[in-house]
Design an enzyme around this catalytic site. Structure first.
Site, PDB file in Angstrom:
ATOM      1  N   ASP A  72      -6.406   4.979  -4.503  1.00  0.00           N
ATOM      2  CA  ASP A  72      -7.660   4.109  -3.639  1.00  0.00           C
ATOM      3  C   ASP A  72      -8.301   5.907  -2.803  1.00  0.00           C
ATOM      4  O   ASP A  72      -8.446   6.640  -4.161  1.00  0.00           O
ATOM      5  CB  ASP A  72      -6.971   4.154  -2.105  1.00  0.00           C
ATOM      6  CG  ASP A  72      -7.513   4.233  -1.124  1.00  0.00           C
ATOM      7  OD1 ASP A  72      -7.887   2.735  -1.078  1.00  0.00           O
ATOM      8  OD2 ASP A  72      -6.707   4.354  -0.339  1.00  0.00           O
TER       9      ASP A  72
ATOM     10  N   LYS B 154       0.843  -0.900   0.287  1.00  0.00           N
ATOM     11  CA  LYS B 154       0.224   0.186   0.128  1.00  0.00           C
ATOM     12  C   LYS B 154       1.131   1.071  -0.044  1.00  0.00           C
ATOM     13  O   LYS B 154       2.080   1.091   0.060  1.00  0.00           O
ATOM     14  CB  LYS B 154      -0.539  -0.068   1.272  1.00  0.00           C
ATOM     15  CG  LYS B 154      -2.126   0.478   1.451  1.00  0.00           C
ATOM     16  CD  LYS B 154      -3.450   0.584   0.759  1.00  0.00           C
ATOM     17  CE  LYS B 154      -4.090   1.532   0.339  1.00  0.00           C
ATOM     18  NZ  LYS B 154      -5.517   0.758  -0.331  1.00  0.00           N
TER      19      LYS B 154
HETATM   20  P1  NDP Z   1     -12.232   8.157  -3.064  1.00  0.00           P
HETATM   21  O1  NDP Z   1     -11.425   9.091  -2.884  1.00  0.00           O
HETATM   22  O2  NDP Z   1     -13.446   8.034  -3.760  1.00  0.00           O
HETATM   23  O3  NDP Z   1     -13.988   8.281  -1.924  1.00  0.00           O
HETATM   24  C1  NDP Z   1     -13.872   8.857  -0.398  1.00  0.00           C
HETATM   25  C2  NDP Z   1     -15.241   8.815  -0.307  1.00  0.00           C
HETATM   26  O4  NDP Z   1     -15.216   9.456   1.304  1.00  0.00           O
HETATM   27  C3  NDP Z   1     -15.278  10.221  -0.761  1.00  0.00           C
HETATM   28  O5  NDP Z   1     -16.576  10.890  -0.268  1.00  0.00           O
HETATM   29  C4  NDP Z   1     -14.919  11.400   1.290  1.00  0.00           C
HETATM   30  O6  NDP Z   1     -15.407  12.376   1.244  1.00  0.00           O
HETATM   31  C5  NDP Z   1     -15.084  10.274   1.692  1.00  0.00           C
HETATM   32  N1  NDP Z   1     -14.323  10.584   3.304  1.00  0.00           N
HETATM   33  C6  NDP Z   1     -12.892  10.271   2.854  1.00  0.00           C
HETATM   34  N2  NDP Z   1     -12.363  10.529   4.030  1.00  0.00           N
HETATM   35  C7  NDP Z   1     -13.215  10.783   4.970  1.00  0.00           C
HETATM   36  C8  NDP Z   1     -13.263  11.178   6.071  1.00  0.00           C
HETATM   37  N3  NDP Z   1     -11.865  11.118   7.035  1.00  0.00           N
HETATM   38  N4  NDP Z   1     -14.674  10.377   6.474  1.00  0.00           N
HETATM   39  C9  NDP Z   1     -15.385  10.816   6.403  1.00  0.00           C
HETATM   40  N5  NDP Z   1     -15.709  10.695   4.745  1.00  0.00           N
HETATM   41  C10 NDP Z   1     -14.404  10.789   3.868  1.00  0.00           C
HETATM   42  O7  NDP Z   1     -12.390   6.550  -1.981  1.00  0.00           O
HETATM   43  P2  NDP Z   1     -12.476   5.146  -2.686  1.00  0.00           P
HETATM   44  O8  NDP Z   1     -14.342   5.532  -2.449  1.00  0.00           O
HETATM   45  O9  NDP Z   1     -11.632   4.725  -3.684  1.00  0.00           O
HETATM   46  O10 NDP Z   1     -11.630   4.576  -1.041  1.00  0.00           O
HETATM   47  C11 NDP Z   1     -13.315   4.515   0.023  1.00  0.00           C
HETATM   48  C12 NDP Z   1     -13.235   3.152   0.902  1.00  0.00           C
HETATM   49  O11 NDP Z   1     -12.851   2.348   0.169  1.00  0.00           O
HETATM   50  C13 NDP Z   1     -11.434   4.129   1.646  1.00  0.00           C
HETATM   51  O12 NDP Z   1     -11.545   2.707   2.606  1.00  0.00           O
HETATM   52  C14 NDP Z   1     -10.884   3.146   0.473  1.00  0.00           C
HETATM   53  O13 NDP Z   1      -9.207   2.107   1.269  1.00  0.00           O
HETATM   54  C15 NDP Z   1     -11.221   1.789   0.350  1.00  0.00           C
HETATM   55  N6  NDP Z   1     -11.587   0.810  -1.017  1.00  0.00           N
HETATM   56  C16 NDP Z   1     -11.205   1.473  -1.782  1.00  0.00           C
HETATM   57  C17 NDP Z   1     -10.860  -0.013  -2.836  1.00  0.00           C
HETATM   58  C18 NDP Z   1     -10.946   1.223  -4.323  1.00  0.00           C
HETATM   59  O14 NDP Z   1     -11.519  -0.015  -5.580  1.00  0.00           O
HETATM   60  N7  NDP Z   1     -10.965   2.139  -5.060  1.00  0.00           N
HETATM   61  C19 NDP Z   1     -10.520  -1.052  -3.279  1.00  0.00           C
HETATM   62  C20 NDP Z   1     -11.163  -1.643  -1.648  1.00  0.00           C
HETATM   63  C21 NDP Z   1     -11.403  -0.689  -0.465  1.00  0.00           C
HETATM   64  P3  NDP Z   1     -14.673  14.083   0.867  1.00  0.00           P
HETATM   65  O15 NDP Z   1     -14.796  13.989  -0.606  1.00  0.00           O
HETATM   66  O16 NDP Z   1     -15.811  15.134   1.493  1.00  0.00           O
HETATM   67  O17 NDP Z   1     -13.331  13.621   0.652  1.00  0.00           O
END
Ligand code: NDP
Length: 444
Positions: free
Chosen positions: A165, A125
Site C-alpha cells: 500500500d 489491513k
Molecule cells: P504509493 O506509496 O506508491 O504512492 C502514494 C502517492 O500518494 C505518492 O505520490 C505520495 O506522495 C502521495 N501521498 C501520500 N500521502 C499523501 C498525502 N497525505 N497527501 C498527498 N499526497 C500523498 O502508494 P499507492 O499508489 O500504492 O497508494 C495510493 C492510494 O491507493 C492509497 O490510498 C492506497 O490505499 C490506495 N490503494 C493502493 C493499492 C495498491 O495496489 N497499491 C490498492 C488499492 C488502493 P509522497 O511521495 O510525497 O509521499
C-alpha cells in the site's frame, strides 16, 4: 432511532478519536437501510453489530537501529477484520500518519472490496507509522525485518496474506518475504506483490491503476462517453497513479496533472510518464524535478491545488480525504464529468454529495480500486498451483473482474431503488455476500 444509527452510535463510543474509521462505517451503514428492511434475518443475527467490530487487532513494537547507530521505535499494526469469505487479505501501509483508526478504516473498507471481486478473500489491513522517505536501503531492510519478526506469527498463506500500500512496494515486500522465510522455513505465498523471480504475478504492479481505468471506462461507456480525447488528472505519483496514467494513455486520454505530497505538476501537452517513472521509481525524488526535464510544464507547491486544473475526468490516486467540498465544487465548475477513486476514500462525504448533485459519474474506491487486491488473489492462486500465468492472461482476468464489479454494483443499486448510485450499489453488493456467509457460519 434506527438500527444503523444505534450501531453507528456504539461505534463512535467504542472507538473514540478514530474519525476516518467513523467516516467509512457511516457511509456503509447508511447504504444498508433498504437491505435490512428486506432481510430481517441479518438484523436477528446481529450482522451489523458484528461486522463493525474487527475479529482481531494486533499492535506491536518495531525496534530497529538507524545508520547512525541510534535505536528507533515504531508501532506496527495488523487488523484482521473479517474472515467470513476467506483468509484476511489487505495491504500494509508505511506512512507517518498511520494510526489504529486509519488501519481500521482501511480494513473495514477491505471487507466489502474483497467481497466485490468475487474471489474468496476476507478483509484485513496493517502497517506502521514508519516513514520510508529519506531512509537508506539498509534502514528500510532492518525496519522490514523487525516488522516481520513480530508479524510472522499472525500471518500465513491460508491465514492472512498482506500486500503493499502507501510506502510499501516491491523492495519492502522482498525484505519482509525474506525474513518470513528465514524465520518459518516456509516458501509459501504469505505476501503478494512479490518480485517475479520468487512467486510474484505478472500484472500485479499495474493492477490497481489498470483496474481503475477498466472500471471507469465501463461506467462512462454506459453513458456513451469514453477516455478518447479526455483531459485527466491523476493525483499522487505512486503505484496507483503511475499505472492509471499508463492505461489512460492506452485508452486515448491525456493526463495533464500529477502530484506528490509537496505539490503538483501541470503539463498541458500531457505528462511524460517515462520521466515520472524515472524520478519516482528509480531516483525516488520529488515530482518538482519534472520541470527540469520539461520546462514548458509548471510545478506548484501544495498538493490540493491539483483540483483547480481543468479536466474531464478526475482520478484521485494519492490518499484519503484529498478532495474536499471546495475542491469538488471547483472540479464541477471546470466541467469535470467523471471521478474514479483509485485511492481509498479520497473524497470526503461532502465532496461526494457535490458530485452526485451535479450529475458527475462517480466510481467509489471500494469498487473502482479493487483490481489490486483481485490480482493479489490471482497471485495467491498461482502460488498454490505452483505455476505462472502470462501478463495477457492476468490482465484479461483483471478486466473481466472489473467489468463484473461494475455490473454487480449497478444492478444492486437498481434493485434497491438507487439506480446510477454506485456508492450504494457497491456497499450493498459487497455486504450481502459477507452477510450471507456470516449467517451460515453461526454466531462467531
Ligand atoms: P504509493 O506509496 O506508491 O504512492 C502514494 C502517492 O500518494 C505518492 O505520490 C505520495 O506522495 C502521495 N501521498 C501520500 N500521502 C499523501 C498525502 N497525505 N497527501 C498527498 N499526497 C500523498 O502508494 P499507492 O499508489 O500504492 O497508494 C495510493 C492510494 O491507493 C492509497 O490510498 C492506497 O490505499 C490506495 N490503494 C493502493 C493499492 C495498491 O495496489 N497499491 C490498492 C488499492 C488502493 P509522497 O511521495 O510525497 O509521499
Amino acid at each position: 432511532m434506527s438500527l444503523t444509527e444505534q450501531v453507528m452510535e456504539q461505534v463512535m463510543k467504542r472507538n473514540p478519536n478514530e474519525p476516518e474509521f467513523h467516516q467509512a462505517v457511516k457511509e456503509v451503514l447508511e447504504s444498508l437501510e433498504p437491505v435490512l428492511e428486506r432481510h430481517p434475518e441479518y438484523v436477528k443475527a446481529g450482522i451489523l453489530e458484528r461486522i463493525v467490530e474487527p475479529e482481531r487487532v494486533i499492535m506491536f513494537r518495531v525496534p530497529w537501529v538507524d545508520d547512525n547507530g541510534k535505536v528507533q521505535v515504531n508501532r506496527g499494526f495488523r487488523v484482521q477484520f473479517n474472515s467470513a469469505i476467506g483468509p484476511y487479505k489487505g495491504g500494509l501501509r508505511f506512512h507517518p500518519s498511520v494510526n489504529l483508526g486509519i488501519i481500521k478504516f482501511l480494513g473495514f473498507e477491505q471487507i466489502f472490496k474483497n467481497s466485490l471481486t468475487g474471489l474468496p478473500i476476507g478483509g484485513g489491513k496493517g502497517g506502521s507509522d514508519f516513514d520510508p522517505k529519506g531512509k537508506s536501503d539498509g534502514e528500510i531492510m532492518r525496519f522490514c525485518q523487525s516488522f516481520m519478526t513480530e508479524l510472522y506469527r499472525h500471518v500465513g498463506a491460508d491465514v492472512d496474506v498482506p500486500a503493499g500500500d502507501i510506502g510499501v512496494g516491491a523492495r519492502e515486500i522482498g525484505y519482509m518475504y525474506g525474513q518470513y522465510k528465514r524465520i518459518t522455513g516456509l516458501y509459501e505465498g504469505v505476501l503478494t506483490g512479490k518480485g517475479l523471480t520468487y512467486g510474484g504475478s505478472l500484472a500485479r504492479t499495474e493492477a490497481t491503476g489498470y483496474g481503475l481505468c477498466y472500471f471507469v471506462d465501463e461506467m462512462i461507456k454506459a453513458k456513451g462517453k469514453s477516455f478518447k480525447g479526455a483531459r485527466v488528472i491523476s493525483s499522487g505519483s505512486g503505484n496507483v497513479s503511475i499505472y492509471a496514467t499508463q492505461k489512460v494513455y492506452q485508452l486515448g486520454g491525456k493526463v495533464v496533472a500529477m502530484s506528490d505530497s509537496n505539490g503538483y505538476i501541470y503539463d498541458p501537452e500531457g505528462v511524460n510518464l517515462d520521466t515520472i517513472r524515472r524520478i519516482k521509481e528509480v531516483e525516488r525524488k520529488r515530482i518538482s524535478e519534472y520541470v527540469k526535464y520539461h520546462p514548458h510544464a509548471t510545478y506548484t507547491e501544495g498538493c490540493s491545488g491539483i483540483w483547480t486544473v481543468k479536466c474531464d475526468i478526475a482520478l484521485p490516486n494519492a490518499t484519503q480525504n484529498e478532495i474536499n467540498k471546495e475542491s469538488a465544487e471547483i472540479l464541477v465548475k471546470n466541467g469535470c464529468w467523471a471521478v474514479g477513486e483509485g485511492a481509498n476514500m479520497p473524497s470526503t462525504p461532502e465532496a461526494i454529495e457535490v458530485f452526485q448533485k451535479n450529475g458527475v459519474l462517480f466510481a467509489p474506491a471500494k469498487a473502482a480500486n479493487a483490481g489490486g487486491v483481485a490480482t493479489s488473489a490471482l497471485e495467491m492462486t498461482q502460488n498454490s498451483m505452483r505455476l505462472s500465468w502470462t501478463f495477457e492472461e492476468v490482465d484479461a482476468k483483471l478486466k473481466e473482474i472489473m467489468v463484473n464489479i461494475y455490473k454487480n454494483a449497478s444492478e444492486a443499486a437498481k434493485e434497491y431503488g438507487y439506480e446510477g448510485n454506485l456508492v450504494v450499489g457497491a456497499n450493498i453488493a459487497g455486504f450481502k455476500k459477507v452477510a450471507n456467509a456470516m449467517l451460515a457460519q453461526g454466531i462467531v
